[in-house]
Scaffold this motif. Sequence first.
Motif, PDB file in Angstrom:
ATOM      1  N   MET A   1     -27.836 163.705 -27.406  1.00  0.00           N
ATOM      2  CA  MET A   1     -28.952 164.604 -27.275  1.00  0.00           C
ATOM      3  C   MET A   1     -29.014 165.483 -28.512  1.00  0.00           C
ATOM      4  SD  MET A   1     -29.407 166.580 -23.732  1.00  0.00           S
ATOM      5  CE  MET A   1     -30.665 166.015 -22.716  1.00  0.00           C
ATOM      6  N   PHE A   2     -30.171 165.606 -29.125  1.00  0.00           N
ATOM      7  CA  PHE A   2     -30.305 166.356 -30.355  1.00  0.00           C
ATOM      8  C   PHE A   2     -31.543 167.249 -30.306  1.00  0.00           C
ATOM      9  CE2 PHE A   2     -28.609 162.097 -31.373  1.00  0.00           C
ATOM     10  CZ  PHE A   2     -27.322 162.455 -31.699  1.00  0.00           C
ATOM     11  N   PRO A   3     -31.470 168.430 -29.665  1.00  0.00           N
ATOM     12  CA  PRO A   3     -32.643 169.304 -29.646  1.00  0.00           C
ATOM     13  C   PRO A   3     -32.862 169.975 -30.992  1.00  0.00           C
ATOM     14  CG  PRO A   3     -31.090 169.847 -27.888  1.00  0.00           C
ATOM     15  CD  PRO A   3     -30.420 168.887 -28.809  1.00  0.00           C
ATOM     16  N   SER A   4     -34.107 170.140 -31.380  1.00  0.00           N
ATOM     17  CA  SER A   4     -34.442 170.822 -32.624  1.00  0.00           C
ATOM     18  C   SER A   4     -34.426 172.334 -32.414  1.00  0.00           C
ATOM     19  CB  SER A   4     -35.826 170.358 -33.093  1.00  0.00           C
ATOM     20  OG  SER A   4     -36.811 170.766 -32.175  1.00  0.00           O
ATOM     21  N   LEU A  13     -27.691 175.358 -22.581  1.00  0.00           N
ATOM     22  CA  LEU A  13     -26.820 176.431 -23.055  1.00  0.00           C
ATOM     23  C   LEU A  13     -27.263 177.808 -22.554  1.00  0.00           C
ATOM     24  CD1 LEU A  13     -26.393 175.158 -26.727  1.00  0.00           C
ATOM     25  CD2 LEU A  13     -24.846 174.819 -24.782  1.00  0.00           C
ATOM     26  N   GLN A  14     -28.111 177.837 -21.547  1.00  0.00           N
ATOM     27  CA  GLN A  14     -28.618 179.106 -21.014  1.00  0.00           C
ATOM     28  C   GLN A  14     -27.769 179.600 -19.853  1.00  0.00           C
ATOM     29  OE1 GLN A  14     -32.753 178.593 -19.988  1.00  0.00           O
ATOM     30  NE2 GLN A  14     -33.365 178.209 -22.100  1.00  0.00           N
ATOM     31  N   THR A  15     -27.632 180.920 -19.766  1.00  0.00           N
ATOM     32  CA  THR A  15     -27.012 181.519 -18.587  1.00  0.00           C
ATOM     33  C   THR A  15     -28.074 181.596 -17.489  1.00  0.00           C
ATOM     34  OG1 THR A  15     -27.593 183.773 -19.219  1.00  0.00           O
ATOM     35  CG2 THR A  15     -25.439 182.936 -19.985  1.00  0.00           C
ATOM     36  N   PRO A  16     -27.671 181.713 -16.232  1.00  0.00           N
ATOM     37  CA  PRO A  16     -28.669 181.820 -15.156  1.00  0.00           C
ATOM     38  C   PRO A  16     -29.618 183.013 -15.327  1.00  0.00           C
ATOM     39  CG  PRO A  16     -26.553 181.237 -14.233  1.00  0.00           C
ATOM     40  CD  PRO A  16     -26.310 181.549 -15.685  1.00  0.00           C
ATOM     41  N   ASP A  17     -29.100 184.176 -15.724  1.00  0.00           N
ATOM     42  CA  ASP A  17     -29.975 185.345 -15.902  1.00  0.00           C
ATOM     43  C   ASP A  17     -30.984 185.140 -17.022  1.00  0.00           C
ATOM     44  OD1 ASP A  17     -28.900 186.800 -13.808  1.00  0.00           O
ATOM     45  OD2 ASP A  17     -27.474 187.880 -15.080  1.00  0.00           O
ATOM     46  N   ARG A  58     -25.808 167.826 -29.864  1.00  0.00           N
ATOM     47  CA  ARG A  58     -25.973 168.489 -31.157  1.00  0.00           C
ATOM     48  C   ARG A  58     -27.239 169.312 -31.022  1.00  0.00           C
ATOM     49  NH1 ARG A  58     -25.788 164.831 -36.147  1.00  0.00           N
ATOM     50  NH2 ARG A  58     -25.669 166.879 -37.096  1.00  0.00           N
ATOM     51  N   ALA A  59     -27.090 170.616 -31.160  1.00  0.00           N
ATOM     52  CA  ALA A  59     -28.223 171.511 -30.936  1.00  0.00           C
ATOM     53  C   ALA A  59     -28.400 172.459 -32.103  1.00  0.00           C
ATOM     54  CB  ALA A  59     -28.009 172.303 -29.646  1.00  0.00           C
ATOM     55  N   PHE A  60     -29.641 172.840 -32.337  1.00  0.00           N
ATOM     56  CA  PHE A  60     -29.993 173.841 -33.336  1.00  0.00           C
ATOM     57  C   PHE A  60     -30.541 175.057 -32.619  1.00  0.00           C
ATOM     58  CE2 PHE A  60     -30.580 169.820 -35.569  1.00  0.00           C
ATOM     59  CZ  PHE A  60     -29.880 170.055 -36.732  1.00  0.00           C
ATOM     60  N   LEU A  61     -30.384 176.186 -33.254  1.00  0.00           N
ATOM     61  CA  LEU A  61     -30.885 177.435 -32.716  1.00  0.00           C
ATOM     62  C   LEU A  61     -31.332 178.281 -33.893  1.00  0.00           C
ATOM     63  CD1 LEU A  61     -31.009 179.172 -30.065  1.00  0.00           C
ATOM     64  CD2 LEU A  61     -28.784 180.051 -30.745  1.00  0.00           C
ATOM     65  N   CYS A  62     -32.531 178.805 -33.849  1.00  0.00           N
ATOM     66  CA  CYS A  62     -32.968 179.722 -34.891  1.00  0.00           C
ATOM     67  C   CYS A  62     -32.189 181.025 -34.763  1.00  0.00           C
ATOM     68  CB  CYS A  62     -34.464 180.002 -34.770  1.00  0.00           C
ATOM     69  SG  CYS A  62     -35.493 178.596 -35.217  1.00  0.00           S
ATOM     70  N   GLU A  63     -31.801 181.603 -35.879  1.00  0.00           N
ATOM     71  CA  GLU A  63     -31.041 182.854 -35.863  1.00  0.00           C
ATOM     72  C   GLU A  63     -31.772 183.935 -35.084  1.00  0.00           C
ATOM     73  OE1 GLU A  63     -28.702 185.856 -38.950  1.00  0.00           O
ATOM     74  OE2 GLU A  63     -29.994 184.280 -39.764  1.00  0.00           O
ATOM     75  N   ALA A  64     -33.088 183.927 -35.137  1.00  0.00           N
ATOM     76  CA  ALA A  64     -33.876 184.933 -34.417  1.00  0.00           C
ATOM     77  C   ALA A  64     -33.608 184.897 -32.913  1.00  0.00           C
ATOM     78  CB  ALA A  64     -35.367 184.732 -34.681  1.00  0.00           C
ATOM     79  N   LEU A  89     -16.747 173.663 -27.351  1.00  0.00           N
ATOM     80  CA  LEU A  89     -16.566 172.358 -26.711  1.00  0.00           C
ATOM     81  C   LEU A  89     -16.504 171.279 -27.791  1.00  0.00           C
ATOM     82  CD1 LEU A  89     -19.112 172.713 -23.772  1.00  0.00           C
ATOM     83  CD2 LEU A  89     -16.617 172.752 -23.594  1.00  0.00           C
ATOM     84  N   PRO A  90     -15.556 170.353 -27.697  1.00  0.00           N
ATOM     85  CA  PRO A  90     -15.405 169.351 -28.759  1.00  0.00           C
ATOM     86  C   PRO A  90     -16.582 168.378 -28.875  1.00  0.00           C
ATOM     87  CG  PRO A  90     -13.957 168.843 -26.907  1.00  0.00           C
ATOM     88  CD  PRO A  90     -14.572 170.190 -26.626  1.00  0.00           C
ATOM     89  N   HIS A  91     -17.354 168.225 -27.829  1.00  0.00           N
ATOM     90  CA  HIS A  91     -18.478 167.281 -27.841  1.00  0.00           C
ATOM     91  C   HIS A  91     -19.819 167.987 -28.078  1.00  0.00           C
ATOM     92  CE1 HIS A  91     -17.520 168.667 -23.801  1.00  0.00           C
ATOM     93  NE2 HIS A  91     -18.827 168.685 -23.619  1.00  0.00           N
ATOM     94  N   LEU A  92     -19.750 169.263 -28.495  1.00  0.00           N
ATOM     95  CA  LEU A  92     -20.956 170.050 -28.784  1.00  0.00           C
ATOM     96  C   LEU A  92     -20.928 170.491 -30.230  1.00  0.00           C
ATOM     97  CD1 LEU A  92     -23.510 171.690 -27.985  1.00  0.00           C
ATOM     98  CD2 LEU A  92     -21.982 173.510 -27.282  1.00  0.00           C
ATOM     99  N   THR A  93     -21.981 170.173 -30.949  1.00  0.00           N
ATOM    100  CA  THR A  93     -22.145 170.664 -32.316  1.00  0.00           C
ATOM    101  C   THR A  93     -23.357 171.584 -32.291  1.00  0.00           C
ATOM    102  OG1 THR A  93     -21.290 168.600 -33.212  1.00  0.00           O
ATOM    103  CG2 THR A  93     -22.526 170.019 -34.722  1.00  0.00           C
ATOM    104  N   LEU A  94     -23.117 172.837 -32.609  1.00  0.00           N
ATOM    105  CA  LEU A  94     -24.180 173.843 -32.596  1.00  0.00           C
ATOM    106  C   LEU A  94     -24.365 174.373 -34.002  1.00  0.00           C
ATOM    107  CD1 LEU A  94     -26.156 175.614 -30.990  1.00  0.00           C
ATOM    108  CD2 LEU A  94     -24.270 177.220 -30.646  1.00  0.00           C
TER     109      LEU A  94
END
Length: 174
Positions: A1-4, A13-17, A58-64, A89-94
């Motif tokens: 899975m590779f989200p932009s 990667l979200q918390t419930p709140d 593998r996920a990307f996140l804007c610094e903002a 996590l070893p299977h997560l690249t952020l």
Amino acid sequence: MFPSPTALFPGLLQTPDYARTVITEAWETEGPDQVERLVEVRTLRQELLTRPRPIELRAFLCEAALDQRIGGPYTMRARVHHLLEASRLPHLTLQVLPHSAGAHPGLNGSFTVLGFSEGAEPDVVLVENLTSSLYFEDKRELARYQWTFERLTAMAASPRESASLIKKAAKELS
């Protein structure tokens, strides 16, 4: 899975709140019961990262997104700390796309490349929007999204530098 990259934390990667706030503010729902069902579904999907044979993400996140005001102070701190834990996590690249990256090919919108094991179905691109989800399987379209993904990988901070940016955000929120 590779989200932009996106201004929101990826759903896995979200918390419930955090998810509750995003769903309440950004989605048209039938009320609190539906919001809670959607939060529960999002939370259950996260088991993909912790099951015995987890998915590779593998996920990307804007610094903002690290300092965007979504939820109160507790929600903001919890989501950044959760992200920091998940990044170990070893299977997560952020990777965080820093402000200094400027314009980038992910500005056209977020997408997810769904990859399958070797010998299985070819990769598929998922584009979600407010009212629907679209799947692209055409080789030319897939190649364009994969090129975009590769460019984002090159423009984003390394996983180690990204962890430092997340730690900095966590410290500022504490």
